[in-house]
Structures are given as C-alpha cells and as structure tokens.
Scaffold this motif. Sequence first.
Motif, PDB file in Angstrom:
ATOM      1  N   TRP A 170      15.786   6.128   1.695  1.00 31.97           N
ATOM      2  CA  TRP A 170      16.259   7.510   1.582  1.00 31.97           C
ATOM      3  C   TRP A 170      15.403   8.291   2.572  1.00 31.97           C
ATOM      4  O   TRP A 170      14.265   8.629   2.280  1.00 31.97           O
ATOM      5  N   HIS A 171      15.953   8.572   3.726  1.00 31.41           N
ATOM      6  CA  HIS A 171      15.072   9.023   4.806  1.00 31.41           C
ATOM      7  C   HIS A 171      15.745   9.953   5.799  1.00 31.41           C
ATOM      8  O   HIS A 171      16.971  10.099   5.822  1.00 31.41           O
ATOM      9  N   SER A 172      14.909  10.544   6.616  1.00 32.63           N
ATOM     10  CA  SER A 172      15.330  11.280   7.804  1.00 32.63           C
ATOM     11  C   SER A 172      14.599  10.665   8.992  1.00 32.63           C
ATOM     12  O   SER A 172      13.403  10.351   8.901  1.00 32.63           O
ATOM     13  N   THR A 173      15.310  10.471  10.102  1.00 32.13           N
ATOM     14  CA  THR A 173      14.664   9.964  11.311  1.00 32.13           C
ATOM     15  C   THR A 173      14.043  11.133  12.056  1.00 32.13           C
ATOM     16  O   THR A 173      14.751  12.012  12.560  1.00 32.13           O
ATOM     17  N   LEU A 174      12.722  11.154  12.125  1.00 37.76           N
ATOM     18  CA  LEU A 174      12.004  12.250  12.774  1.00 37.76           C
ATOM     19  C   LEU A 174      11.973  12.100  14.287  1.00 37.76           C
ATOM     20  O   LEU A 174      12.017  13.098  15.011  1.00 37.76           O
ATOM     21  N   MET A 175      11.866  10.867  14.752  1.00 37.29           N
ATOM     22  CA  MET A 175      11.754  10.637  16.191  1.00 37.29           C
ATOM     23  C   MET A 175      12.188   9.226  16.552  1.00 37.29           C
ATOM     24  O   MET A 175      11.852   8.270  15.838  1.00 37.29           O
ATOM     25  N   ARG A 176      12.958   9.117  17.629  1.00 38.21           N
ATOM     26  CA  ARG A 176      13.300   7.819  18.215  1.00 38.21           C
ATOM     27  C   ARG A 176      12.664   7.739  19.598  1.00 38.21           C
ATOM     28  O   ARG A 176      12.713   8.699  20.365  1.00 38.21           O
ATOM     29  N   TYR A 177      12.104   6.576  19.891  1.00 38.22           N
ATOM     30  CA  TYR A 177      11.433   6.390  21.181  1.00 38.22           C
ATOM     31  C   TYR A 177      12.220   5.376  22.002  1.00 38.22           C
ATOM     32  O   TYR A 177      12.510   4.279  21.531  1.00 38.22           O
ATOM     33  N   SER A 178      12.577   5.751  23.213  1.00 40.62           N
ATOM     34  CA  SER A 178      13.479   4.923  24.023  1.00 40.62           C
ATOM     35  C   SER A 178      12.746   3.818  24.769  1.00 40.62           C
ATOM     36  O   SER A 178      12.886   3.637  25.981  1.00 40.62           O
ATOM     37  N   ALA A 179      11.932   3.088  24.024  1.00 42.34           N
ATOM     38  CA  ALA A 179      11.304   1.850  24.497  1.00 42.34           C
ATOM     39  C   ALA A 179      11.061   0.993  23.262  1.00 42.34           C
ATOM     40  O   ALA A 179      11.327   1.423  22.132  1.00 42.34           O
ATOM     41  N   GLN A 180      10.546  -0.201  23.478  1.00 46.35           N
ATOM     42  CA  GLN A 180      10.428  -1.126  22.345  1.00 46.35           C
ATOM     43  C   GLN A 180       9.421  -0.662  21.301  1.00 46.35           C
ATOM     44  O   GLN A 180       9.623  -0.882  20.096  1.00 46.35           O
ATOM     45  N   TYR A 181       8.328  -0.030  21.742  1.00 51.45           N
ATOM     46  CA  TYR A 181       7.237   0.299  20.829  1.00 51.45           C
ATOM     47  C   TYR A 181       6.707   1.702  21.120  1.00 51.45           C
ATOM     48  O   TYR A 181       6.711   2.150  22.271  1.00 51.45           O
ATOM     49  N   SER A 237      -0.332   7.563  21.381  1.00 48.22           N
ATOM     50  CA  SER A 237      -0.466   8.897  20.784  1.00 48.22           C
ATOM     51  C   SER A 237       0.371   9.022  19.510  1.00 48.22           C
ATOM     52  O   SER A 237      -0.059   9.638  18.526  1.00 48.22           O
ATOM     53  N   LEU A 238       1.549   8.439  19.501  1.00 49.52           N
ATOM     54  CA  LEU A 238       2.416   8.517  18.322  1.00 49.52           C
ATOM     55  C   LEU A 238       1.991   7.520  17.250  1.00 49.52           C
ATOM     56  O   LEU A 238       2.144   7.780  16.058  1.00 49.52           O
ATOM     57  N   ARG A 239       1.441   6.394  17.660  1.00 49.75           N
ATOM     58  CA  ARG A 239       0.877   5.471  16.671  1.00 49.75           C
ATOM     59  C   ARG A 239      -0.292   6.134  15.948  1.00 49.75           C
ATOM     60  O   ARG A 239      -0.429   6.024  14.722  1.00 49.75           O
ATOM     61  N   GLU A 240      -1.130   6.820  16.714  1.00 47.65           N
ATOM     62  CA  GLU A 240      -2.283   7.495  16.114  1.00 47.65           C
ATOM     63  C   GLU A 240      -1.829   8.599  15.156  1.00 47.65           C
ATOM     64  O   GLU A 240      -2.442   8.806  14.107  1.00 47.65           O
ATOM     65  N   PHE A 241      -0.766   9.298  15.532  1.00 49.13           N
ATOM     66  CA  PHE A 241      -0.235  10.324  14.638  1.00 49.13           C
ATOM     67  C   PHE A 241       0.194   9.707  13.311  1.00 49.13           C
ATOM     68  O   PHE A 241      -0.108  10.241  12.238  1.00 49.13           O
ATOM     69  N   PHE A 242       0.881   8.581  13.372  1.00 49.98           N
ATOM     70  CA  PHE A 242       1.307   7.916  12.142  1.00 49.98           C
ATOM     71  C   PHE A 242       0.097   7.475  11.319  1.00 49.98           C
ATOM     72  O   PHE A 242       0.041   7.733  10.106  1.00 49.98           O
ATOM     73  N   LEU A 243      -0.865   6.833  11.949  1.00 51.28           N
ATOM     74  CA  LEU A 243      -2.025   6.332  11.216  1.00 51.28           C
ATOM     75  C   LEU A 243      -2.812   7.469  10.569  1.00 51.28           C
ATOM     76  O   LEU A 243      -3.335   7.322   9.458  1.00 51.28           O
ATOM     77  N   HIS A 244      -2.868   8.600  11.243  1.00 49.40           N
ATOM     78  CA  HIS A 244      -3.619   9.740  10.720  1.00 49.40           C
ATOM     79  C   HIS A 244      -2.903  10.387   9.534  1.00 49.40           C
ATOM     80  O   HIS A 244      -3.554  10.982   8.664  1.00 49.40           O
ATOM     81  N   ASN A 245      -1.582  10.258   9.487  1.00 52.41           N
ATOM     82  CA  ASN A 245      -0.804  10.986   8.474  1.00 52.41           C
ATOM     83  C   ASN A 245      -0.088  10.088   7.466  1.00 52.41           C
ATOM     84  O   ASN A 245       0.645  10.597   6.613  1.00 52.41           O
ATOM     85  N   LYS A 246      -0.275   8.773   7.544  1.00 48.77           N
ATOM     86  CA  LYS A 246       0.551   7.880   6.734  1.00 48.77           C
ATOM     87  C   LYS A 246       0.252   7.977   5.240  1.00 48.77           C
ATOM     88  O   LYS A 246       1.096   7.584   4.423  1.00 48.77           O
ATOM     89  N   ALA A 279       2.266  15.571  19.408  1.00 47.17           N
ATOM     90  CA  ALA A 279       1.739  14.206  19.552  1.00 47.17           C
ATOM     91  C   ALA A 279       2.442  13.449  20.664  1.00 47.17           C
ATOM     92  O   ALA A 279       1.844  12.574  21.309  1.00 47.17           O
ATOM     93  N   ALA A 280       3.716  13.752  20.911  1.00 47.40           N
ATOM     94  CA  ALA A 280       4.471  13.059  21.961  1.00 47.40           C
ATOM     95  C   ALA A 280       4.006  13.442  23.358  1.00 47.40           C
ATOM     96  O   ALA A 280       4.303  12.739  24.336  1.00 47.40           O
ATOM     97  N   GLN A 281       3.295  14.550  23.472  1.00 46.39           N
ATOM     98  CA  GLN A 281       2.678  14.950  24.743  1.00 46.39           C
ATOM     99  C   GLN A 281       3.679  15.048  25.897  1.00 46.39           C
ATOM    100  O   GLN A 281       3.384  14.669  27.031  1.00 46.39           O
ATOM    101  N   GLY A 282       4.871  15.559  25.595  1.00 42.40           N
ATOM    102  CA  GLY A 282       5.855  15.756  26.646  1.00 42.40           C
ATOM    103  C   GLY A 282       6.517  14.486  27.138  1.00 42.40           C
ATOM    104  O   GLY A 282       7.227  14.512  28.161  1.00 42.40           O
ATOM    105  N   ASP A 283       6.348  13.374  26.441  1.00 41.32           N
ATOM    106  CA  ASP A 283       6.934  12.093  26.843  1.00 41.32           C
ATOM    107  C   ASP A 283       8.460  12.191  26.788  1.00 41.32           C
ATOM    108  O   ASP A 283       9.041  12.426  25.725  1.00 41.32           O
ATOM    109  N   ALA A 284       9.113  11.981  27.925  1.00 39.97           N
ATOM    110  CA  ALA A 284      10.576  12.109  27.998  1.00 39.97           C
ATOM    111  C   ALA A 284      11.292  11.040  27.188  1.00 39.97           C
ATOM    112  O   ALA A 284      12.486  11.193  26.890  1.00 39.97           O
ATOM    113  N   LEU A 285      10.617   9.970  26.829  1.00 46.43           N
ATOM    114  CA  LEU A 285      11.245   8.907  26.042  1.00 46.43           C
ATOM    115  C   LEU A 285      11.281   9.238  24.549  1.00 46.43           C
ATOM    116  O   LEU A 285      11.953   8.551  23.790  1.00 46.43           O
ATOM    117  N   ALA A 286      10.565  10.268  24.139  1.00 43.45           N
ATOM    118  CA  ALA A 286      10.493  10.635  22.723  1.00 43.45           C
ATOM    119  C   ALA A 286      11.590  11.633  22.385  1.00 43.45           C
ATOM    120  O   ALA A 286      11.593  12.755  22.871  1.00 43.45           O
TER     121      ALA A 286
END
Length: 225
Positions: free
Chosen positions: A174-185, A189-198, A64-71
């Motif tokens: 009680w969690h695991s951090t799956l991904m951090r994105y090095s920008a504010q939001y 593509s990652l928002r859509e991944f969350f909405l599809h799987n939430k 879903a991150a599509q090779g984004d270097a910030l992910a």
Amino acid sequence: MHTREMIHQAYENTNLKTLSVWDTHPETGAVRTEPFYHPERLAITSGNRAGPSMSGLLEDIVTAAQGDALADVAPRDGMHFTFFAITQALYDRPEDAQNLDGLIEIFNQYCRGHIMHISDLRLIALPDQLLLAGFPDEESLRVRQALVEHLLTTQWAGKIRERFPNTEIPQIFWHSTLMRYSAQYLPSSLREFFLHNKQQNFGSLSLPVKLVMTNYNWTDTYTLA
C-alpha cells in the motif's frame, strides 16, 4: 487476505533485499532507454492524491537528488496512493476505454463513499525507486479484496492480469512512489537519504477512494466515479 504482519514482513524483506543489491552495486549502472511508464497515456486505476501533507518529504527528496536529471520525483500535486490498479497505460484519451459503465457500477458497489486509512508510513527502497508505504485499515483490506474478486470474474480480468503479470493480485504493498531513477540503482546521495530516514514514521493519511483514468504520476487525471 493480507494481515498487518504479512505486509510488515514484505516491507522489511524488500528493504533488506535492496540494501544487499546496493552493497553489490555501488555504481548507478546502466541508464534506462525506456521510461518506466508512458508519460501521457492513461490507465484505469483507483485511489487518490495524497494532498499537500507530504510536500515536505518530496522537497527533501528533490534536495537529496541534487539536480540529477535521472531522478523523477513525484510532483507535489500528483503524489497519490493507489487502492487498486486495473489496467496498464492503454488509452490516449478517456473516450478510448470501452465498457466503462459496468466497471463504474462494480466500483460503486464496493467503494462508493469508502475512505482508505493508511498508517505508520515509512520509506521502502527498491534498487531504482523510493516508495512511501504503510498499513491499511481492516475495512480497506476487506473492500479491496471483494472488489478484486468480483473484477476477476468479469471481462476486466485479462487487463488486470496484464497489469500484474509477475505479482500477486491484489498487490501486498500500500504505497506511493516518491521517486523513480532512470538507471539500475540509486546514486549515493539518494541511498544516504533512505538510510538516514528509513526508521522514521511519516504519519498517516485518510483518502476517499476514487476510480480514475490517469497518467503515471496523476498530473492528468479524469474522475470516473
């Protein structure tokens, strides 16, 4: 001590708040100039690696991150669930930490042989992160609360409060951090991944609780107890 309903409501509120933020900010915003955590320095914490059972989920996020270097997606061999974090990333090497013997003794008093069970795992979104969070068993809630109450009466209290300056102690998630994105939001593509799987239930995990010194993504880890 937290109840399942309190934890559930915290997860729901977090997702609703994040969706509201995303609606207001369709762009990714400013890029971070500093990392979330020092990439190499060690913190004292407790928990355990999740093992290979969630590797498929991590691979889906990479796609879903599509090779984004910030992910920054959690590495397969470092994905972990925290039981209770004790310090920030303060140490360059394990030998730098002082008075570990007393900490290890307290940890063993409460956590030796304890296995935390986390069930009904689901995605939680922060504006710039994706988490996998679930519900602990009653014994894990009790053990963690007792451990924290004891530690807050010791010389470790200051470091614990530095680690959690703006949140309750212990934390409700009680969690695991799956991904951090090095920008504010997160990007679309990652928002859509969350909405599809939430709404998906990702099952449960049972993990022995260990006391460790580790870097932020648990790829450089030293077991203390």
